[in-house]
Write a protein that holds these residues in place. Structure first.
Motif, PDB file in Angstrom:
ATOM      1  N   ASP A 114       0.405  -1.085   0.030  1.00  0.00           N
ATOM      2  CA  ASP A 114       0.183   0.004   0.460  1.00  0.00           C
ATOM      3  C   ASP A 114       0.687   1.686  -0.116  1.00  0.00           C
ATOM      4  OD1 ASP A 114      -1.898   1.729  -0.037  1.00  0.00           O
ATOM      5  OD2 ASP A 114      -2.548   1.293   2.503  1.00  0.00           O
ATOM      6  N   THR A 115       0.055   1.777  -0.744  1.00  0.00           N
ATOM      7  CA  THR A 115       1.791   3.305  -0.853  1.00  0.00           C
ATOM      8  C   THR A 115       1.505   3.917   0.380  1.00  0.00           C
ATOM      9  OG1 THR A 115      -0.094   4.706  -2.467  1.00  0.00           O
ATOM     10  CG2 THR A 115       1.686   3.064  -4.225  1.00  0.00           C
ATOM     11  N   ASN A 116       0.400   4.550   0.443  1.00  0.00           N
ATOM     12  CA  ASN A 116       0.219   5.288   1.423  1.00  0.00           C
ATOM     13  C   ASN A 116       0.821   4.648   3.096  1.00  0.00           C
ATOM     14  OD1 ASN A 116      -1.868   6.579  -0.036  1.00  0.00           O
ATOM     15  ND2 ASN A 116      -3.610   5.905   0.397  1.00  0.00           N
ATOM     16  N   MET A 117       0.569   3.711   2.881  1.00  0.00           N
ATOM     17  CA  MET A 117       1.238   2.814   4.161  1.00  0.00           C
ATOM     18  C   MET A 117       2.682   3.028   4.564  1.00  0.00           C
ATOM     19  SD  MET A 117       1.233   1.182   7.023  1.00  0.00           S
ATOM     20  CE  MET A 117      -0.918   0.797   6.708  1.00  0.00           C
ATOM     21  N   ILE A 118       2.979   3.584   3.151  1.00  0.00           N
ATOM     22  CA  ILE A 118       4.977   3.446   2.743  1.00  0.00           C
ATOM     23  C   ILE A 118       4.869   4.998   2.627  1.00  0.00           C
ATOM     24  CG2 ILE A 118       6.758   3.238   0.580  1.00  0.00           C
ATOM     25  CD1 ILE A 118       5.339   0.683  -0.095  1.00  0.00           C
TER      26      ILE A 118
END
Length: 237
Positions: free
Chosen positions: A6-10
């Motif tokens: 998940d890009t947001n998580m990253i």
């Protein structure tokens, strides 16, 4: 695995990691700043301590030099004081010697005064005795000159043993065959005031005995009478 992708998580993880990294950097910066401040403070403290120690050393050196100067000055003063004490001791010794000399001079003066007093008393006694002898001579002159033809002469005797003025008693009317024949006895007075027989003409063997008796009795008329008797005896022998 899907959540990791998940890009947001990253992004959120990356952001949180950056925040953490920033906080760590800030902490490290604070630590460095604190360390730097502490180091500078330590340097200032050390420099101040060194300056204080150097100043203390200089002060101690100066104090040591001052102590050394005081010590030298004290030694010089002690030396000067010792010399002054020696000088005072010498002066006191000289004063004591002068006092002893003064006392000795006073004693000598006193002794001279006593000797002068004794000499004066002796002279007065001799003068008194001489007056008595003069009186006896006058009496003898009256008795012998007026009644027995005695002549008294004053002569100067310049012999080595007896010097000064002497008296000569010239007896006449001794020898019946020659009434004008002179029989002479010469007398003087010693320094102690006693009579002294200088000579007789003619010589009388018993003259020393008569002189001793005269000195004991101080009776000149009796002495002259005895001398006349001896001359008469000698003229008739």
């Amino acid at each position: 695995m899907e959540s990791i992708k998940d890009t947001n998580m990253i992004a959120r993880f990356t952001s949180e990691m950056e925040e953490i990294h920033k906080e760590r950097l800030k902490i490290y910066a604070d630590i460095i700043n604190t360390t730097t401040e502490l180091s500078q403070s330590h340097r200032h403290f050390v420099k101040s301590a060194i300056d204080t120690c150097l100043k203390k050393c200089k002060d101690d050196e100066k104090m040591f030099e001052t102590i050394q100067e005081f010590r030298k000055e004290l030694e010089n003063k002690n030396k000067t004081l010792k010399e002054k004490r020696c000088a005072i001791s010498e002066v006191m010794s000289e004063v004591q010697e002068k006092e002893m000399e003064k006392e000795d001079i006073i004693q000598k003066i006193q002794k001279l005064k006593e000797e002068q007093t004794k000499r004066k008393e002796l002279i007065e006694s001799q003068n008194k005795a001489n007056k008595g002898r003069l009186k006896n001579l006058q009496k003898a002159r009256i008795v012998f000159q007026d009644h027995l033809g005695l002549e008294i002469r004053t002569v100067m005797d310049k012999t080595q043993l007896v010097k000064g003025e002497k008296l000569q008693f010239v007896f006449r009317n001794i020898n019946p065959s020659d009434q004008d024949s002179a029989y002479v006895i010469t007398m003087g007075i010693k320094e102690n005031g006693s009579y002294q027989i200088v000579s007789s003409d003619p010589v009388l063997d018993c003259l020393p005995v008569l002189e001793l008796r005269l000195q004991e009795t101080n009776n000149l008329p009796a002495f002259l009478a005895n001398v006349r008797k001896e001359f008469i005896s000698k003229a008739r022998s």
